[in-house]
Design an enzyme around this catalytic site. Structure first.
Site, PDB file in Angstrom:
ATOM      1  N   ASP A 161       4.627 -11.537  -1.760  1.00  0.00           N
ATOM      2  CA  ASP A 161       3.479 -10.333  -2.103  1.00  0.00           C
ATOM      3  C   ASP A 161       3.393 -10.141  -3.621  1.00  0.00           C
ATOM      4  O   ASP A 161       3.531 -12.007  -4.413  1.00  0.00           O
ATOM      5  CB  ASP A 161       5.053  -8.955  -2.000  1.00  0.00           C
ATOM      6  CG  ASP A 161       4.526  -8.056  -3.248  1.00  0.00           C
ATOM      7  OD1 ASP A 161       3.611  -7.495  -2.934  1.00  0.00           O
ATOM      8  OD2 ASP A 161       5.897  -7.666  -3.873  1.00  0.00           O
ATOM      9  N   ASP A 163      10.104  -7.423  -2.650  1.00  0.00           N
ATOM     10  CA  ASP A 163      10.806  -7.473  -3.461  1.00  0.00           C
ATOM     11  C   ASP A 163      11.236  -5.889  -3.564  1.00  0.00           C
ATOM     12  O   ASP A 163      11.596  -5.462  -4.453  1.00  0.00           O
ATOM     13  CB  ASP A 163      10.796  -7.609  -5.614  1.00  0.00           C
ATOM     14  CG  ASP A 163       8.764  -7.159  -6.042  1.00  0.00           C
ATOM     15  OD1 ASP A 163       9.199  -7.171  -6.724  1.00  0.00           O
ATOM     16  OD2 ASP A 163       8.667  -7.567  -5.578  1.00  0.00           O
TER      17      ASP A 163
END
Length: 397
Positions: free
Chosen positions: A82, A282
């Site tokens: 990400d 996350d």
């Protein structure tokens, strides 16, 4: 380990009976039985290695949910990342505010802060931080709807406030076409842009700077050196922003402007190529991709609870170098387990053969049984040392 132990137990039974039949000696048969009666060392070969490795990882702030994940993480060929909060810093900052209304910047920030006051996304935190630094208080409200990967809608007083991506505004039938000429320079600079609207009027655009983590480029390079075939960026950010980051970090494949469910689909497509895939993220937007990947790794210091729950490995310290550490730890754990298997199996079979030939007494056979178990424990305990840490530092270098 369990299968091998069962096979060795059967071999031990037949060896004992065979020795008794062929030699007629209860002494020799009992000696063989003492060596082969309980395959403790074989069972412990993998278990002790995995336990030692997971203990070493926990001391470093890496929580691994099971031995299978420890084994697979060292074999993965593809690593997906990400962007926001993972490869970039946890605290983006507002770099530019484009005002398309007659309101002042502080008033725009008040609307934005009010809409985002319950949101924990890094961009929302950046808005809150900027508003707080200007001593701006939010307006309390009751109705607030979050759409993952897109934006937020809040009803504040008589007004509907929206804050989000261009796609989010298009779905809400709010046109941003008239302001895109002003926004384009921000996108070309690699800034992440979100829009602010009150009712159906676009009030402003916020440009956020997301600096890469200091160790991001070194981590990507080290992953390639460790045998990773492909590093992939999967992000909801705009194409220009994502590709600029890929160029900075040396990432070969980029998927930009994707929704959370699309992240999971991309990971599934990579798995369909027959490769083992690691997903590193996350946020709540990454949860589907983390669950879909062979190994999900969550940066948990500022990560969402749902992302940590979906992941198989949690990095408590948010240190990207820990990904290299756990891959090295995985490979060393497998090597130690294999050494343990050879040690246990060779001493079992060698001791049984010596007992059948009358070269060992039952007491000596019992000692072999104990000593090789201690040998397995001693060999596994090497994983508690610093060899893996030094190896990962060498890869970072």
């Amino acid at each position: 380990a369990d299968d091998l132990a069962r096979r060795l137990l059967r071999i031990g039974m037949w060896s004992t009976l065979g020795t008794l039949v062929l030699t007629g000696s209860l002494w020799r048969a009992f000696t063989v039985m003492m060596v082969m009666a309980c395959p403790c060392a074989t069972v412990l070969s993998a278990q002790t290695a995995v336990s030692a490795a997971m203990s070493a990882a926990a001391k470093r702030g890496i929580l691994i949910k099971g031995g299978r994940y420890l084994e697979e993480v060292g074999k993965a060929e593809i690593v997906c990342f990400d962007k926001t909060g993972t490869l970039t810093a946890n605290e983006p900052r507002i770099e530019a505010i484009l005002n398309f209304s007659d309101l002042c910047e502080n008033e725009l920030l008040r609307w934005a802060y009010s809409a985002e006051m319950h949101n924990h996304h890094p961009l929302a935190q950046a808005i809150k931080k900027e508003a707080s630094s200007r001593e701006i208080d939010p307006i309390s409200h009751v109705v607030c709807d979050f759409t993952l990967g897109k934006g937020v809608r809040a009803v504040i007083g008589e007004h509907v406030i929206r804050l989000g991506s261009r796609r989010y505004f298009t779905e809400a039938k709010i046109s941003t076409a008239k302001v895109m000429h002003a926004v384009k320079p921000l996108q070309e600079r690699g800034l992440t842009v979100i829009f602010l609207a009150k009712d159906k009027e676009v009030l402003a655009a916020f440009g956020f700077a997301n600096e890469p983590r200091p160790d991001a480029a070194a981590t990507v390079a080290a992953l390639y050196r460790s045998g990773v075939e492909k590093v992939v960026l999967i992000t909801g950010d705009a194409e220009n922003t994502a590709r600029e980051l890929c160029a900075q970090l040396g990432i070969g494949e980029c998927h930009a402007a994707v929704l959370p469910e699309q992240k999971g689909e991309i990971v599934a497509a990579l798995k369909a190529e027959g490769k083992r895939v690691i997903m590193v993220g996350d946020g709540i937007n990454d949860a589907l991709a983390l669950a879909e990947a062979d190994i999900g790794i969550a940066l948990s210091a500022a990560g969402a609870d749902v992302a940590i729950e979906a992941a198989d490995i949690a990095l408590v310290k948010d240190d990207l170098a820990d990904i290299l550490y756990v891959r090295n730890l995985s490979r060393q754990t497998i090597n130690v387990a294999r050494q343990n298997f050879w040690l246990a199996t060779s001493t079992n079979l060698g001791g049984a053969a010596a007992g059948a030939l009358g070269l060992l007494s039952p007491v000596a056979a019992g000692l072999i049984h104990i000593v090789h178990t201690l040998g397995v424990l001693g060999n596994s305990s090497r994983l508690l040392g610093g060899e893996v840490l030094r190896s990962s530092k060498e890869q970072e270098g």
